[in-house]
Every structure is written in C-alpha cells, then in structure tokens.
Scaffold this motif. Structure first.
Motif, PDB file in Angstrom:
ATOM      1  N   GLY A  82       0.819  -1.220   0.000  1.00 27.89           N
ATOM      2  CA  GLY A  82       0.000   0.000   0.000  1.00 27.89           C
ATOM      3  C   GLY A  82       0.842   1.256   0.000  1.00 27.89           C
ATOM      4  N   LEU A  83       1.905   1.258   0.832  1.00 28.14           N
ATOM      5  CA  LEU A  83       2.799   2.415   0.857  1.00 28.14           C
ATOM      6  C   LEU A  83       3.493   2.596  -0.483  1.00 28.14           C
ATOM      7  CD1 LEU A  83       4.395   1.983   4.410  1.00 28.14           C
ATOM      8  CD2 LEU A  83       2.759   3.740   3.698  1.00 28.14           C
ATOM      9  N   TYR A  84       3.891   1.494  -1.121  1.00 25.35           N
ATOM     10  CA  TYR A  84       4.569   1.570  -2.414  1.00 25.35           C
ATOM     11  C   TYR A  84       3.653   2.158  -3.485  1.00 25.35           C
ATOM     12  CZ  TYR A  84       7.103   0.105  -6.564  1.00 25.35           C
ATOM     13  OH  TYR A  84       7.750   0.098  -7.764  1.00 25.35           O
ATOM     14  N   VAL A  85       2.407   1.667  -3.521  1.00 24.78           N
ATOM     15  CA  VAL A  85       1.439   2.173  -4.508  1.00 24.78           C
ATOM     16  C   VAL A  85       1.166   3.646  -4.268  1.00 24.78           C
ATOM     17  CG1 VAL A  85      -0.953   2.003  -5.300  1.00 24.78           C
ATOM     18  CG2 VAL A  85       0.374  -0.075  -4.900  1.00 24.78           C
ATOM     19  N   PHE A  86       1.056   4.026  -2.993  1.00 21.04           N
ATOM     20  CA  PHE A  86       0.830   5.436  -2.673  1.00 21.04           C
ATOM     21  C   PHE A  86       1.984   6.292  -3.176  1.00 21.04           C
ATOM     22  CE2 PHE A  86       1.555   9.016   0.222  1.00 21.04           C
ATOM     23  CZ  PHE A  86       0.355   9.704   0.066  1.00 21.04           C
ATOM     24  N   GLY A  87       3.225   5.790  -3.007  1.00 20.21           N
ATOM     25  CA  GLY A  87       4.388   6.534  -3.492  1.00 20.21           C
ATOM     26  C   GLY A  87       4.389   6.694  -4.994  1.00 20.21           C
ATOM     27  N   CYS A  88       4.016   5.617  -5.714  1.00 24.32           N
ATOM     28  CA  CYS A  88       3.955   5.699  -7.179  1.00 24.32           C
ATOM     29  C   CYS A  88       2.919   6.704  -7.641  1.00 24.32           C
ATOM     30  CB  CYS A  88       3.638   4.313  -7.763  1.00 24.32           C
ATOM     31  SG  CYS A  88       4.993   3.129  -7.632  1.00 24.32           S
ATOM     32  N   LEU A  89       1.736   6.657  -6.998  1.00 23.01           N
ATOM     33  CA  LEU A  89       0.677   7.596  -7.379  1.00 23.01           C
ATOM     34  C   LEU A  89       1.088   9.019  -7.091  1.00 23.01           C
ATOM     35  CD1 LEU A  89      -2.462   5.642  -6.120  1.00 23.01           C
ATOM     36  CD2 LEU A  89      -1.699   5.939  -8.471  1.00 23.01           C
ATOM     37  N   THR A  90       1.812   9.222  -5.998  1.00 20.77           N
ATOM     38  CA  THR A  90       2.295  10.566  -5.674  1.00 20.77           C
ATOM     39  C   THR A  90       3.270  11.048  -6.728  1.00 20.77           C
ATOM     40  OG1 THR A  90       2.031  10.104  -3.318  1.00 20.77           O
ATOM     41  CG2 THR A  90       3.441  11.971  -3.914  1.00 20.77           C
ATOM     42  N   SER A  91       4.166  10.148  -7.187  1.00 20.95           N
ATOM     43  CA  SER A  91       5.127  10.516  -8.228  1.00 20.95           C
ATOM     44  C   SER A  91       4.427  10.880  -9.520  1.00 20.95           C
ATOM     45  CB  SER A  91       6.110   9.358  -8.472  1.00 20.95           C
ATOM     46  OG  SER A  91       6.855   9.081  -7.317  1.00 20.95           O
ATOM     47  N   GLN A  93       1.381  11.963  -9.859  1.00 17.81           N
ATOM     48  CA  GLN A  93       0.638  13.219  -9.694  1.00 17.81           C
ATOM     49  C   GLN A  93       1.558  14.422  -9.774  1.00 17.81           C
ATOM     50  OE1 GLN A  93      -1.351  13.579  -5.947  1.00 17.81           O
ATOM     51  NE2 GLN A  93      -2.800  15.083  -6.693  1.00 17.81           N
ATOM     52  N   ARG A 123      11.386   4.213  -9.666  1.00 27.03           N
ATOM     53  CA  ARG A 123      11.439   3.541  -8.368  1.00 27.03           C
ATOM     54  C   ARG A 123      12.365   2.330  -8.423  1.00 27.03           C
ATOM     55  NH1 ARG A 123       8.729   6.233  -4.018  1.00 27.03           N
ATOM     56  NH2 ARG A 123       7.408   7.732  -5.080  1.00 27.03           N
TER      57      ARG A 123
END
Length: 664
Positions: A82-91, A93, A123
């Motif tokens: 979940g943290l990894y996916v959140f980081g990708c989505l942040t990148s 965005q 990443r």
C-alpha cells in the motif's frame, strides 16, 4: 514453550485427533523422533490453558503461533504494498502536465500509462521502465505500408505501441565541466560506462550502442574565447583552397533513432547555474527568462545586417541571454559595411546594441569571392553554435518586434512538442510594426504549404512558392505545417546539432529548404507556423525597392564555381531519396552520417503523406486546403507522443489527394 501443564490448573483430558498425514497421529520432531526410534509417535504438545486477561482470544481457545505469524506477515506485506502504490501515485501526480490540443480519451489513457511507466521505472533502480522490453505492450512496427491506407484518407490509431518505444531510455553522458562563468565549486561527476572518466567529445558520431557525449556548456560563450576549436576544411566550390572554420560544438546526438527526452534536455544552457551543482545545462528546470538564444545570420554584402543585429538586442525583453552569430561575406575593399561595426561611433552612443552587447556577437568574416551560396554560409553559422537552449535563424534584413524573445518562446512551449520547429516565410515590413511601440500591427501570418517541382540547370527539384497569409485557424498555439523555410526558423538548440547544414552543397539556393526539412522530418522534428509574427522582412519591392535592389548576390561569382551546383544538387536529392532514377554511386556520400537522414521516419513517408511523386516529379496540388484551415494540425497532433518527443507518424496513414480546388 513448556509442554507441561501448570500445577495450579486442572488438566483436561484431550481427545485423540487423527493425523493430518492420514495416520493416527502427526509425526513429531521431538527428541524421540530425532533419536530415530522406529514407529514412535507422540501427541501434540499440550499448551497451558491459563485464562487470558485480555479479550484477544475467546475463553478456552488455544493460541497458534504459526497461524498468527502468517496473518501478521500478510498484514505487513499489504501495508508495504500500500505504501509503495501510494508513493507511485504521488510521483505520477507530481509529474508536470503536458499541453495537448484536443486529446482523445485513448491518448489520455496512453499518456497516463507512459507517466506510470516512467514513475515506476524511477522507483526501480533510478531508470525508466522499458515496457516493450518487459513484455507489457507489443513492439511497434517501423513504418506503415502505403498499401494499408484507408481509401478515404483518414487517420488511424494502430494501438498503444508508442508507449513502449518512448519509455525506452538511453543514458546520456554529460560533461562534468558544464558550468557557468559565475559558478563556484564543481559539478557532480557523471556516471560513465566502464568507469571511463576521460571520454571527450571528438566531434564525431557516437559509436553504435554508446550514449551520446554532450559537450561542455558555457555562458557567456564566444568562439573568440576558445583555443583549438578551429579546423581547416576544403572549400566546397574549389578543392584546391582551404578555409579555417570553427569546429562543430557537438556531433549529432540522435544516433539514428528517436531521442529520449532526457537526451534532449541535456542540451541547452541557462544564463544562471543550478545553485546546488553549478551546472548551466539545467533542461526545462531553467526559468524561461533565463534560457539562452542562439541567433544565426548569413549575410552577403548586406548593409542592413547591422540594423538587424541592433533590432535583435534592442527589442528583446532579456537581451542578456541572446547571442548572435553572423557569417559576414563582404568585400571590404569595395566599401561594404561590416556587420559588427556600430551604426554610430560607440563614443557618441554607447547604448547601441553593437556597443553594449559586443561580447555577445560573434562574426565570422569571409571574402565575398569565397561565397558559394546560403547553404555553405549557414553551414558555418551552425558551426558557431555553442549549446544555447534555443536556436533561431534569420535573414540579414529583418526587423523584430518588441519583446520578441518572450513571445516566440511562449509560442514554442505552447506546442507541447519538444521537437517543434517554428518556421515560415516572413511578411513584408511595410505596415507591419508600430514605430512608436515596436509592436506588431498584423493579425495574419504566413503558413508553409505550397510547393511544386521546377526545372533548371541543376535538374528538377522542389521549391516553395508563395504561401497563404491568413488569420491563424488554430488559437493558443503555433499551427502544424509540412514544410520548413530558411528565412526564419526557431527551435530548441538540438535541432542545429542534429540537422546541420551540409558542408558539401555549394551554389545551392532553392534546394536548401527541402534538404533541411526532409532530413529534419526523418530525425523526428515537426514544423509549425507561428501564431504571431515576431519579425518582418525587408523585401526589394515597394518603398524598399531602391535600397534593397542595390544589394548584390552570391551569383555574381557563379562562373568561378561553374558546375559545382549540379553535383551538389545530385547529392542533396540523393540524400533525401528524391531522385531514385539516379544510381547512388553517381553522387558524393562524404560525411553522410552527419548530413544524412535520421531513423525515426522515412522520406518516403513524407512523400506519401503530403502527395509528392518523386518518380514522375509532380505533386498533389492544393495541399494548403488541408493545412491552412487547421485540419492537418487537428488530426496529426492527436498523435503527439506521451513525453512530447514529436508526432508518431507510425499511427498516421493519411495520404493527401488533390481536392481539385483551393478556397484558402
């Protein structure tokens, strides 16, 4: 855990459970089993049944350490994912938006996929994800066969192949000396292949498989401040004589394939260095007002050249970031004006641009008798380029509008196309500029769409005719056009690096625009008409006829170089494959790797798309009917690559056919 029950609790007799392995019990790894006692069996170790003081387990239940550990492991795994996916989505965005005209839902989806691939790739080890290599989407076909066209001439999307190719990134080696004059400290050292930290730009094309070498950027820049950057070449019109000319700043970096955005961003100086690294090659992180501009001017015995230079600096909003390079072909003994000499003595008027910005003007002077046409003069002009962010080409008798530099850059960036080249025939100066404000009085501008074959001593070739001038059909951006014009061109600096003027084309006049335009097309560049004109031409007609009519031309020495133009035209047409009837062995192939075609598109694709028959030497007329109203722009710009690196013509099967009329 102790297998004995606590003494303070009564023991409960457990029922014998069948073995999970199918027997009467489960084999234990207890001491008896380890000792190798045959047939020994043990019961499952007893656990204490002390009542829990918490509500974690129900009364009377047993605590299974193995099952709880597995559950806990799943929880941690899902948390990390979940943290990894959140980081990708942040990148994703945080990635900058790219300006796109009338983008379809499919194109927006592909843009999102491309951005996601780039973010995910960053990443994984800091590189870009090659989605084609990793099998996420199929590879792309090199070209679209003409037989696959739709009979109605519509534009078709072949799929999402381009995401694969655009995401495949080749590393770029950046010279660690790329610093500004005011920078202190040293820049971060680049990562080089094989640990080779001594690689230098030899001014030759990169070897196959190697990353292009990006030379040192400097600002301010001048050939007068360089040592060992000149070389002797044979005069293209007279092999018995030599000329000492500046070396090219860089060899082409496209490597016969589509440049990556990272490669493109490695070229272009900023007037202020990065505060952390001292690097002035800052890519699009450089503020627009600080991006340098190279202006190339080829002048032949033109008294108006210095007025053009004066106009460039005095009308620029940020003249401190402009560098002008003039190839001045004059006969001093006959009283020709020198382009670098101020109109008035600097003591009388030190605010003249030719006085105030003298350090930002480079002039390469040639004797007029050595001139062999605009191609060779502009070839030398390209040799004067030193890594500026933008590159502009202009005639020597042009007047600019107020704040032209900010205007043309804003138009360039509005295309959203890193491979955009704005180019057009210029409008006459008469009635075009407000003398009080310096602003343009025109709402119209020309667009390049009218060309046809013409004959002559050098053979049949294409030449541009008069171009339509209208109010732009596309608002908010320059408008896509098929052709390039030599009188005005504005682009990113890498256009000059990748599409240099051919050294071996003396006495060529009409063919130069087809040479640069088609070569540029094959390397991946797209041509646009400006939405607003930023400069106007002094033609030899009307009120300017008397003054301009007295200016001599290079044709005055045509007899000295007689016969060279025909050979040069054979080479020009041969390189762009416009004379298939001529055996390739009959024309000069010298340095064709530098002055030849690219590997992004084929010249045949250009000819098919825009109705040019190179076998029968004819064109489909009334192309302006497709170009001027904006149909070409609207249809083709849908296929701009997700990273802005040019239009993907593999997705386009349109072939223009003469509609039989032209009301443009």
């Amino acid at each position: 855990m102790d297998t004995a029950a606590p003494t303070d609790l009564p023991r409960r007799k457990k029922k014998k459970r069948p073995s999970r392995n199918g027997g009467g019990g489960r084999t234990s790894d207890s001491a008896s089993s380890a000792a190798g006692i045959p047939g020994s069996r043990t019961r499952r170790p007893r656990r204490s049944k002390r009542k829990s003081t918490t509500n974690n387990y129900s009364t009377g239940s047993t605590f299974d350490l193995t099952e709880s550990s597995t559950t806990l492991g799943y929880v941690f795994a899902f948390l990390i994912i979940g943290l990894y996916v959140f980081g990708c989505l942040t990148s994703i965005q945080s990635l900058p938006d790219v300006n796109r005209p009338s983008m379809s839902a499919g194109r927006r989806l592909r843009l999102g996929i491309g951005r996601a691939a780039r973010a995910i790739g960053s990443r994984f080890g800091g590189g870009n994800l090659n989605v084609a290599r990793d099998g996420l989407v199929p590879e792309v076909v090199a070209d679209v066969d003409a037989d696959g066209q739709d009979q109605q001439g519509q534009v078709h999307v072949e799929g999402a192949e381009e995401v694969a190719r655009a995401a495949a990134v080749e590393p770029v080696v950046v010279n660690p000396k790329t610093t500004g004059a005011a920078a202190s400290g040293t820049a971060d050292k680049p990562r080089l292949r094989g640990g080779d930290n001594k690689r230098r730009n030899k001014d030759t094309a990169s070897n196959a498989g190697e990353p292009p070498i990006v030379p040192e950027h400097k600002w301010p820049a001048s050939i007068n401040d360089e040592d060992g950057t000149f070389e002797d070449i044979k005069h293209p019109g007279d092999s018995s004589s030599t000329l000492t000319v500046p070396k090219f700043w860089s060899a082409p970096i496209h490597n016969n394939k589509l440049m990556t955005r990272e490669q493109a961003m490695s070229i272009g100086s900023c007037i202020t260095p990065d505060p952390k690294t001292g690097n002035i090659a800052r890519g699009d992180q450089c503020p627009i007002a600080e991006r340098t501009i190279f202006v190339a001017i080829a002048s032949y015995r033109d008294w108006q050249c210095r007025y053009t230079v004066e106009s460039i600096f005095t009308r620029a909003k940020h003249p401190e970031r402009v560098r002008v390079a003039v190839v001045d072909q004059i006969a001093v003994e006959e009283g020709d004006f020198q382009c670098e000499v101020a109109i008035k003595p600097c003591k009388e008027d030190p605010e003249q641009a030719l006085c105030k910005y003298k350090g930002q003007i480079d002039v390469f002077r040639m004797d007029a008798i050595q001139a062999v046409g605009p191609v060779f003069a502009r070839h030398i002009g390209h040799r004067l380029y030193r890594g500026e962010y933008y590159a502009m080409q202009s005639d020597a008798h042009v007047t600019f509008t107020q704040d032209w530099d900010m205007d043309i850059i804003q138009q360039q960036e509005a295309t959203g196309d890193e491979m955009a080249v704005q180019s057009t025939y210029l409008t006459d100066i008469v009635g075009s500029i407000d003398e009080r404000t310096g602003r343009s009085l025109r709402r119209t501008r020309p667009i390049m769409c009218n060309t046809d074959y013409e004959g002559g001593p050098q053979g049949k070739h294409l030449r541009h005719l008069s171009q339509p001038e209208r109010v732009p059909s596309i608002k908010g951006s320059p408008q896509l056009e098929p052709y390039w014009a030599a009188g005005f061109s504005f682009s990113r600096g890498h256009f000059v690096v990748n599409v240099p003027y051919d050294q071996y084309q003396p006495m060529i006049f009409q063919g130069e625009e087809m040479s640069i335009g088609i070569r540029g097309f094959t390397i991946g560049y797209d041509f646009f008409a400006t939405e607003r004109s930023i400069c106007f031409h002094h033609y030899a007609n009307g009120v300017n006829k008397a003054k301009r009519g007295k200016v001599k031309t290079f044709w005055e020495h045509a007899n000295k170089y007689k016969g060279t133009g025909k050979k040069a035209m054979q080479r020009l047409l041969g390189i762009v494959r416009m004379n298939p009837e001529v055996n390739v062995k009959e024309w000069d192939h010298t340095e064709e790797d530098r002055y030849g075609l690219g590997g992004v598109r084929t010249p045949e694709k250009f000819y098919r798309t825009f109705g040019i028959d190179v076998i029968h030497k004819k064109t489909e007329h009334h192309l302006c009917k497709f170009v001027q109203p904006g149909q070409m722009h609207k249809e083709f710009m849908k296929h701009l690559r997700w990273d802005g690196m040019g239009i993907d013509y593999n997705e386009i099967t349109y072939q223009f056919k003469d509609p039989g009329f032209d009301d443009t």
